[in-house]
Enzyme design. Structure first.
Site, PDB file in Angstrom:
ATOM      1  N   HIS A  20       0.823  -1.204   0.000  1.00 36.29           N
ATOM      2  CA  HIS A  20       0.000   0.000   0.000  1.00 36.29           C
ATOM      3  C   HIS A  20       0.858   1.256   0.000  1.00 36.29           C
ATOM      4  CE1 HIS A  20       0.822   0.638   4.250  1.00 36.29           C
ATOM      5  NE2 HIS A  20       0.292  -0.529   4.596  1.00 36.29           N
ATOM      6  N   HIS A  23       4.073   1.417   2.199  1.00 36.28           N
ATOM      7  CA  HIS A  23       5.240   0.687   1.672  1.00 36.28           C
ATOM      8  C   HIS A  23       5.802   1.422   0.456  1.00 36.28           C
ATOM      9  CE1 HIS A  23       2.473  -2.626   3.243  1.00 36.28           C
ATOM     10  NE2 HIS A  23       3.445  -2.542   4.143  1.00 36.28           N
ATOM     11  N   CYS A 128       2.195  -9.962  20.306  1.00 35.17           N
ATOM     12  CA  CYS A 128       1.337  -9.452  19.228  1.00 35.17           C
ATOM     13  C   CYS A 128       1.841 -10.042  17.922  1.00 35.17           C
ATOM     14  CB  CYS A 128       1.370  -7.929  19.149  1.00 35.17           C
ATOM     15  SG  CYS A 128       0.573  -7.328  17.644  1.00 35.17           S
ATOM     16  N   CYS A 131       2.833  -7.532  15.114  1.00 29.94           N
ATOM     17  CA  CYS A 131       4.178  -6.957  15.239  1.00 29.94           C
ATOM     18  C   CYS A 131       5.253  -8.031  15.225  1.00 29.94           C
ATOM     19  CB  CYS A 131       4.332  -6.189  16.542  1.00 29.94           C
ATOM     20  SG  CYS A 131       3.309  -4.744  16.680  1.00 29.94           S
ATOM     21  N   CYS A 145      -2.235  -4.318  21.755  1.00 23.38           N
ATOM     22  CA  CYS A 145      -1.046  -3.792  21.087  1.00 23.38           C
ATOM     23  C   CYS A 145      -1.276  -2.318  20.732  1.00 23.38           C
ATOM     24  CB  CYS A 145      -0.781  -4.600  19.830  1.00 23.38           C
ATOM     25  SG  CYS A 145       0.302  -3.768  18.678  1.00 23.38           S
ATOM     26  N   HIS A 148      -1.505  -2.294  16.664  1.00 19.07           N
ATOM     27  CA  HIS A 148      -2.581  -3.016  15.982  1.00 19.07           C
ATOM     28  C   HIS A 148      -3.920  -2.995  16.728  1.00 19.07           C
ATOM     29  CE1 HIS A 148       1.045  -4.606  14.049  1.00 19.07           C
ATOM     30  NE2 HIS A 148       0.267  -4.675  12.983  1.00 19.07           N
ATOM     31  N   LYS A 295      -5.908   6.030  10.118  1.00 25.13           N
ATOM     32  CA  LYS A 295      -4.824   5.068  10.052  1.00 25.13           C
ATOM     33  C   LYS A 295      -4.962   4.196   8.800  1.00 25.13           C
ATOM     34  CE  LYS A 295      -3.164   1.224  12.497  1.00 25.13           C
ATOM     35  NZ  LYS A 295      -1.728   1.132  12.681  1.00 25.13           N
ATOM     36  N   LYS A 298      -5.905  -2.423   7.210  1.00 26.99           N
ATOM     37  CA  LYS A 298      -6.940  -3.211   6.566  1.00 26.99           C
ATOM     38  C   LYS A 298      -8.112  -3.432   7.511  1.00 26.99           C
ATOM     39  CE  LYS A 298      -7.225  -7.310   3.977  1.00 26.99           C
ATOM     40  NZ  LYS A 298      -6.639  -8.592   3.654  1.00 26.99           N
TER      41      LYS A 298
HETATM   42  N1  MSP Z   1       9.032  -7.114   7.932  1.00 22.47           N
HETATM   43  C1  MSP Z   1       9.206  -5.997   8.796  1.00 22.47           C
HETATM   44  C2  MSP Z   1      10.480  -5.248   8.470  1.00 22.47           C
HETATM   45  C3  MSP Z   1      11.739  -6.057   8.540  1.00 22.47           C
HETATM   46  S1  MSP Z   1      13.118  -5.123   8.098  1.00 22.47           S
HETATM   47  C4  MSP Z   1      14.404  -6.098   8.479  1.00 22.47           C
HETATM   48  C5  MSP Z   1       8.021  -5.058   8.658  1.00 22.47           C
HETATM   49  N2  MSP Z   1       7.304  -5.137   7.527  1.00 22.47           N
HETATM   50  S2  MSP Z   1       6.034  -4.244   7.163  1.00 22.47           S
HETATM   51  O1  MSP Z   1       5.475  -4.832   5.969  1.00 22.47           O
HETATM   52  O2  MSP Z   1       5.169  -4.105   8.269  1.00 22.47           O
HETATM   53  O3  MSP Z   1       6.595  -2.857   6.748  1.00 22.47           O
HETATM   54  C6  MSP Z   1       6.817  -1.838   7.682  1.00 22.47           C
HETATM   55  C7  MSP Z   1       7.370  -0.644   6.947  1.00 22.47           C
HETATM   56  O4  MSP Z   1       6.495  -0.270   5.871  1.00 22.47           O
HETATM   57  C8  MSP Z   1       7.504   0.611   7.778  1.00 22.47           C
HETATM   58  O5  MSP Z   1       8.670   0.651   8.560  1.00 22.47           O
HETATM   59  C9  MSP Z   1       7.498   1.656   6.684  1.00 22.47           C
HETATM   60  O6  MSP Z   1       8.721   1.666   6.020  1.00 22.47           O
HETATM   61  C10 MSP Z   1       6.435   1.127   5.745  1.00 22.47           C
HETATM   62  N3  MSP Z   1       5.108   1.571   6.141  1.00 22.47           N
HETATM   63  C11 MSP Z   1       4.031   0.769   6.397  1.00 22.47           C
HETATM   64  N4  MSP Z   1       2.960   1.561   6.666  1.00 22.47           N
HETATM   65  C12 MSP Z   1       3.313   2.854   6.610  1.00 22.47           C
HETATM   66  C13 MSP Z   1       2.626   4.081   6.772  1.00 22.47           C
HETATM   67  N5  MSP Z   1       1.351   4.150   7.056  1.00 22.47           N
HETATM   68  N6  MSP Z   1       3.348   5.221   6.630  1.00 22.47           N
HETATM   69  C14 MSP Z   1       4.683   5.208   6.328  1.00 22.47           C
HETATM   70  N7  MSP Z   1       5.341   4.072   6.161  1.00 22.47           N
HETATM   71  C15 MSP Z   1       4.698   2.867   6.318  1.00 22.47           C
HETATM   72  O7  MSP Z   1       7.816  -4.260   9.542  1.00 22.47           O
END
Ligand code: MSP
Length: 485
Positions: A20, A23, A128, A131, A145, A148, A295, A298
């Protein structure tokens, strides 16, 4: 002299769903930074990928009655396609289920074990799954959490522990000696506070089995974070390609959001210290995006996936531009369709698009001075040639470079767009359609080429179009770069 290198990473995302806007944001920023360093002539390595083990993935797969590998195999192309659409030029897309990564995880676990930094104990805690982390009672909000908002589960299991607490002093020294280790600097205090009651870290699981088995006890699988963080080593050839690894390691920059700061600034450096491997130089922690102030989630809120994102303006560059321009890198931001459309119309179409189409049209019509006037020494030429472009002089390139180095991308764009304003005013004031002044058009052309260079990391596709158009022997009025919405 050897070229400078720059190694930049994004987090590896959980492929439990399609990517999304959150990411996309991190991955776009990584791409902008990588391109910025390429522009400076550096050897750049840009790593992104997916984090495929752990309970979260196992549970998501079960829901779809798939085995975890099958499940992630179907989602990984969604990430790759999204990054392709967004023009992300990464050097490797790493998956933690790849063989070379598994080898790295086994090696480091053994190293840390041999060092005496891992022991067997028992863990009881509140977990959690979202996380993939245990929480203390104190961190939870009504037993839920904080991220979440779901109830944390009570788990009890025999577990291997990593002696994290032993590294507290070393961590404090690390932050003190390296003021750029954690950026932005305001994040450091929070971490130092949390270090107060630093506990050892449970790094193995027995309650499920989707993960990498510990080399010294195959009844346990590695905690997904211990596995995942090591992707940054695997990605540049640790244990596989010594030449590449010694060239690119240590990482210059890990980009993460605040949700996973702790793992990157506390656990990760400690793992490396224990394994005797150099530490990354900077971890940049950016903020969180909401969607219309809600936020992005999903379960509770609205998710905007990459295809939806692109369809708003139908232009990838306007998304890249918007996300970097809208909020300072490091702060939280709010995404709204209207805000994106406004910037697309008012800045990209009206300012940049207008300049490019106007000037190219004038050049097509009136021609342009192509070279310095014959017989006039460079320093005698009146403000047009030989770096004496009066218009271009109004651009403060050194300032832009400095801002880029400081990760102030919103200001970089602001600065470039102020210069675009100056160029538009120049056209207005000099009236080349009346004067037919070819020198003015030449100055404008050179300025536009410069703008295209500076904007290339941000909006590569449009920048390349502009460059191509204005470098042609016969410059023609352009197609519309940004259609107004
Ligand atoms: N798999 C772990 C990361 C391991 S790194 C060794 C993880 N994955 S995640 O799919 O949850 O991705 C988290 C990351 O996605 C955040 O740190 C950020 O870079 C990005 N984001 C996810 N949602 C976001 C927002 N709403 N806003 C900004 N960045 C976001 O954690």
């Amino acid at each position: 002299m050897a070229r400078k290198k720059f190694y930049v990473t994004t987090p590896i995302y959980y492929p439990n769903d399609i990517p999304h806007v959150g990411h996309a944001y991190t991955t776009i920023v990584g791409d902008v930074i990588a391109r910025g360093h390429k522009l400076k002539g550096e050897d750049v390595f840009y790593l992104t990928g997916t984090d495929e083990h752990g309970k979260k993935i196992e549970t998501a797969a079960k829901k779809k009655t798939k085995n975890p590998k099958e499940f992630v195999d179907e989602l990984v192309p969604e990430f790759k396609n999204a990054w392709k659409k967004l023009n992300i030029d990464y050097d490797r897309f790493i998956r933690t289920t790849e063989k070379d990564h598994e080898k790295v995880v086994l090696k480091i676990l053994q190293k840390v074990f041999d060092k005496g930094d891992i022991y067997l104990g028992e863990y009881e805690g509140l977990y959690c799954t979202g996380c993939e982390a245990y929480y203390t009672e104190r961190d939870l909000v009504d037993g839920c959490c904080p991220i979440h908002k779901t109830k944390a589960e009570k788990l009890k299991e025999k577990s291997y522990f990593f002696k994290l607490s032993k590294y507290k002093k070393k961590l404090l020294k690390l932050y003190k000696d390296n003021p750029n280790f954690i950026l932005p600097k305001f994040r450091v205090k929070e971490i130092i506070n949390r270090l107060e009651d630093l506990q050892d870290l449970s790094i193995s699981r027995t309650s499920f089995n989707w993960g990498i088995k510990l080399p010294f006890d195959n009844k346990h699988i590695s905690y997904v974070w211990f596995d995942a963080l090591l992707n940054y080593l695997t990605g540049v050839g640790y244990l596989k390609d010594d030449k590449k690894f010694s060239k690119f390691w240590p990482a210059d920059l890990h980009i993460v959001a605040k949700d996973i700061m702790w793992f990157h600034v506390v656990i990760w450096p400690t793992m490396l210290m224990s394994a005797g491997i150099k530490l990354p130089k900077t971890i940049f922690v950016h903020g969180y995006w909401t969607f219309n102030k809600k936020k992005i989630s999903k379960s509770r809120g609205k998710v905007i996936n990459v295809n939806e994102l692109i369809s708003i303006t139908g232009n990838v560059d306007s998304i890249r531009y918007f996300l970097l321009r809208e909020t300072p890198f490091g702060d939280d931001g709010d995404f709204s369709e209207q805000a994106l459309i406004d910037r697309h119309n008012n800045e990209l179409a009206n300012k940049l698009g207008n300049l490019v189409s106007r000037v190219s049209g004038l050049i097509e019509k009136f021609g342009i001075s192509k070279s310095a006037p014959k017989g006039v020494p460079l320093d005698m030429q009146d403000g047009v040639f030989g770096g004496k472009n009066k218009l271009l002089k109004k651009l403060n390139e050194a300032k832009i470079e400095k801002l880029f180095e400081n990760y102030e991308f919103d200001k970089v764009l602001n600065e470039i767009f102020s210069f675009i304003d100056i160029c538009n005013e120049y056209v207005q004031n000099k009236k080349p359609w009346e004067t037919r002044d070819k020198k003015v058009l030449y100055e404008l052309k050179e300025s536009i080429l410069k703008i295209a260079d500076l904007l290339w990391p941000f909006i590569p596709e449009s920048a390349e179009k502009i460059k191509k158009q204005f470098s042609a022997t016969k410059i023609k009025k352009s197609e519309i770069l940004f259609k107004k919405i």
